[in-house]
Enzyme design. Sequence first.
Site, PDB file in Angstrom:
ATOM      1  CE  LYS A 100      -4.668  -0.876   0.112  1.00  0.00           C
ATOM      2  NZ  LYS A 100      -3.355  -0.920  -0.793  1.00  0.00           N
ATOM      3  CB  THR A 160      -1.014  -0.029   1.332  1.00  0.00           C
ATOM      4  OG1 THR A 160      -1.983   0.831   0.992  1.00  0.00           O
ATOM      5  CG2 THR A 160      -0.348   0.361   2.547  1.00  0.00           C
ATOM      6  N   GLY A 198      -6.081   6.232   7.858  1.00  0.00           N
ATOM      7  CA  GLY A 198      -5.707   5.115   6.822  1.00  0.00           C
ATOM      8  C   GLY A 198      -4.502   4.237   7.611  1.00  0.00           C
ATOM      9  CB  SER A 204       5.634  -0.442  -0.457  1.00  0.00           C
ATOM     10  OG  SER A 204       5.603  -1.517   0.560  1.00  0.00           O
TER      11      SER A 204
END
Length: 194
Positions: free
Chosen positions: A47, A15, A59, A138
């Site tokens: 998310k 994500t 989030g 990431s």
Amino acid sequence: MMEGIHAPSGRMRATTILCVRVGEDVAMAGDGQVTMGDTVIKAKATKLRTMREGRILAGFAGGVADALTLFEKFEAQLERHPRNLARAAVELAKEWRSDRYLRRLEALLAVADRETSLLIAGTGEVIEPDDGILALGSGGPYALAAARALALRTDLPAAEVARQALEVAAGICVYTNDEITVLELPAHEGHENR
């Protein structure tokens, strides 16, 4: 001093979450990709969520079940400290760090209200960025860099900075896609924060 926050991604490769504050505009954006190992298993996951009747954005990066558990715990802290996002975040971090079960949860949370943006981690960190921009996951470093550049060099509102920065991250990070969700705090009405 850090002018933005990026939480290290460790094993959380699924994500990118970005929170942007420009003037009085506050927005949070997230991509929709979910991966298991090197395989994309979902492209349009959500998310992000709002809390406290739309006055708080939240989030997550990391395990979905872990994050949902943490959202529940955070909402309980918001009930105890309804007018103090920072206090609720600190109390969650303390509980997360000290509880044997919660310590095993692998997720990071980003939360924001009208006044504050925070990253909450299970190691006890509650971090507020100096420049109002923070990123998780990431693709976080790419989104953070793009958001900083856009915020400094354009007059775009926070939602558009967040969207465009995530588009940049999606073009670089294989764990981030361009199925982007953006949530904004409603227009500033007085200075209510319940």
